[in-house]
Design an enzyme around this catalytic site. Structure first.
Site, PDB file in Angstrom:
ATOM      1  N   LYS A 131       0.851  -1.187   0.000  1.00  0.00           N
ATOM      2  CA  LYS A 131       0.000   0.000   0.000  1.00  0.00           C
ATOM      3  C   LYS A 131       0.891   1.243   0.000  1.00  0.00           C
ATOM      4  CE  LYS A 131      -4.071   1.740   2.508  1.00  0.00           C
ATOM      5  NZ  LYS A 131      -5.002   1.480   3.610  1.00  0.00           N
ATOM      6  N   SER A 153      -9.638   1.135   2.484  1.00  0.00           N
ATOM      7  CA  SER A 153      -8.837   1.976   1.629  1.00  0.00           C
ATOM      8  C   SER A 153      -7.690   1.246   0.924  1.00  0.00           C
ATOM      9  CB  SER A 153      -8.278   3.128   2.459  1.00  0.00           C
ATOM     10  OG  SER A 153      -7.439   2.638   3.485  1.00  0.00           O
ATOM     11  N   SER A 201      -9.781  -1.350   6.512  1.00  0.00           N
ATOM     12  CA  SER A 201      -9.228  -1.195   5.165  1.00  0.00           C
ATOM     13  C   SER A 201      -8.517  -2.407   4.593  1.00  0.00           C
ATOM     14  CB  SER A 201      -8.272  -0.017   5.143  1.00  0.00           C
ATOM     15  OG  SER A 201      -9.025   1.144   5.039  1.00  0.00           O
TER      16      SER A 201
HETATM   17  N1  GLN Z   1     -13.428   3.292   5.959  1.00  0.00           N
HETATM   18  C1  GLN Z   1     -12.780   3.623   7.172  1.00  0.00           C
HETATM   19  C2  GLN Z   1     -12.403   5.072   7.180  1.00  0.00           C
HETATM   20  O1  GLN Z   1     -12.650   5.726   6.238  1.00  0.00           O
HETATM   21  C3  GLN Z   1     -11.583   2.742   7.406  1.00  0.00           C
HETATM   22  C4  GLN Z   1     -10.433   3.087   6.566  1.00  0.00           C
HETATM   23  C5  GLN Z   1      -9.148   2.465   7.005  1.00  0.00           C
HETATM   24  O2  GLN Z   1      -9.126   1.433   7.666  1.00  0.00           O
HETATM   25  N2  GLN Z   1      -8.064   3.108   6.618  1.00  0.00           N
HETATM   26  O3  GLN Z   1     -11.871   5.580   8.112  1.00  0.00           O
END
Ligand code: GLN
Length: 442
Positions: free
Chosen positions: A39, A114, A138
């Protein structure tokens, strides 16, 4: 496909799926033992690292994140940095200042977020492992939308050194792959104490006892609000688990309902402080008019290069921490976090794992996502967020496909430091699950 073929096709494959923001220019695998991607919020030497943000464009870190360094030391070749929501702020990888990855099962649909690019790479390339990061879901969300296995380990299991933080008390680095066995293999590589991240230093050994899950708790709160296809696939999966000899019991976990609002208070509070360092001076190239007074300069850079969601979270997180509001929001959210932890501890005393679907629906189309409000998208996380605020290890396992052929996933949660149970569960499940690999068009 051989490593050489994969390397040679990277550019063409990426132009179709947009899983990578940056790719290696050296397409010779040499004596690499395996190929991996990471990532783009994990720093990588000699490869641009932007965390999905235009404010970091041109940032070439001088060091590797510990997780990437350990993969390289074990003979891995880093082939690309994967596209994501800006700083991890999202559920579909569409909140990005850069490229948006496309779902390998339907290019008009999102990969989840994400870590969307990582899930996409894990689904598209054979024998590929990708490092993802989870703050509130994510890893599991995109793994579910792209039909792959994905694990977010116990908080503190993997060093966060070199991670561009979203929420420091929540961030966890984990592994995504289309093969269940890769979770154990690669988690073993990246996990463990690292002097550079003190939170990684106090941890029990990661066990490899291959202990099987004997009993599973299914919280009633986790089976509400599901789409028909997800509900059906999940019910079938429960039958299959029973056939495998596992006890499945419905339980109540009332705290789960409050996890989502508490998460968004905690995560944005932490994010708003983390983003303070991006002012167009330290990372990436200087992008503005340096003759301005410093606060005007900072504001001009931040206004131009942060996306809307990053700005929303700075506002929200600054508000929830403000004197006068802190007790009502931030401090209260911390109390809710403890209640969620206590709820898991209570249920995991009598069961080996907690299970629910990973996402309430399958990967939406991009035109559906553009019609969603920020709140709609936050709400979609109600199943992944609880284990994340509890810091417990959790794993997505593919368990079916909807009427359009889009993957469906379920999420197992084990007690802290019990990743071994999850690895074994995935390995057992894989033996009988008929995985449909996407048809890859290069
Ligand atoms: N969808 C969640 C957020 O927007 C989790 C995202 C994540 O784990 N980075 O915060």
């Amino acid at each position: 496909m051989s490593m050489k073929r994969i390397m040679e096709s990277l550019g063409t494959v990426n132009s179709k799926y947009q899983m990578f923001h940056a790719m290696t220019e050296d397409t010779d695998p040499g004596d690499a033992k395996f190929l991996f991607s990471a990532k783009d919020n994990l720093t990588s030497k000699d490869m641009e690292t932007c965390a999905g943000s235009r404010i970091l464009e041109g940032y070439f870190p001088a060091f590797d994140a510990t997780a990437i360094a350990r993969m390289r030391e074990a003979g891995g070749k880093l082939i690309g940095k994967t596209n994501m929501d800006e700083f991890g702020f999202g559920t579909f990888s569409t909140n990005s200042g850069l490229e948006i990855p496309r779902n390998p099962y339907d290019l008009e649909r999102a990969c989840g977020g994400s870590s969307g690019g990582s899930a996409c790479a894990a689904a598209v390339f054979e024998d590929h492992v990708s490092l993802g990061v989870s703050t509130g879901g994510s890893i599991c969300c995109p793994a579910s939308f792209c039909g792959v296995y994905g694990i977010a380990p116990t908080y503190g299991r993997v060093s966060r050194y070199g991670l561009i933080d979203y929420g420091n008390s929540l961030d966890k680095i984990g592994v995504m792959s289309s093969k269940a066995g890769d979770l154990r293999k690669y988690m073993g590589m990246i996990a463990g104490r690292d002097e550079k991240d003190p939170t990684s230093c106090v941890q029990p050994e990661m066990r490899n006892d291959h202990r099987k899950i004997g009993s599973i708790a299914v919280p009633r709160e986790g089976t509400e609000g599901l789409s028909k296809d997800v509900a059906k696939a999940f019910a079938d999966a429960l039958d299959e688990l029973r056939r495998m000899g596992i006890d499945v019991e419905e339980v109540d976990m009332p705290s789960l309902k409050y996890a989502m609002p508490a998460y968004y208070v905690l995560a944005t509070s932490e994010a708003s402080t983390n983003l303070a360092r991006y002012v167009g001076m330290r990372y990436g190239r200087p992008q503005g008019d340096l003759s301005l007074k410093f606060d005007d300069y900072f504001s001009s850079i931040r206004s131009e290069y942060f996306g809307d969601e990053a700005k929303r979270r700075i506002l929200l997180g600054t508000f929830t921490r403000m004197v006068g509001y802190r007790d009502r929001y931030y401090s209260k959210a911390r109390k809710v976090r403890q209640v969620v932890i206590d709820d898991y501890k209570r249920v995991l005393e009598d069961h080996d794992a907690v299970l629910a679907p990973t996402m309430p629906f399958t990967a939406p189309r991009f035109d559906e996502i553009s019609g969603m409000s920020a709140l709609d998208s936050y709400k979609a996380d109600y199943l992944t967020v609880p284990a994340n605020i509890a810091g417990t290890p959790h794993m997505n396992v593919p368990c079916g496909y909807d009427g359009n052929g889009m993957p469906i996933g379920m999420q197992f949660v084990a007690d802290h430091w019990n990743e071994d149970l999850l690895f074994t569960m995935a390995e057992e499940w894989e033996k009988d699950f008929e995985m449909r690999r996407p048809e890859v068009v290069a």
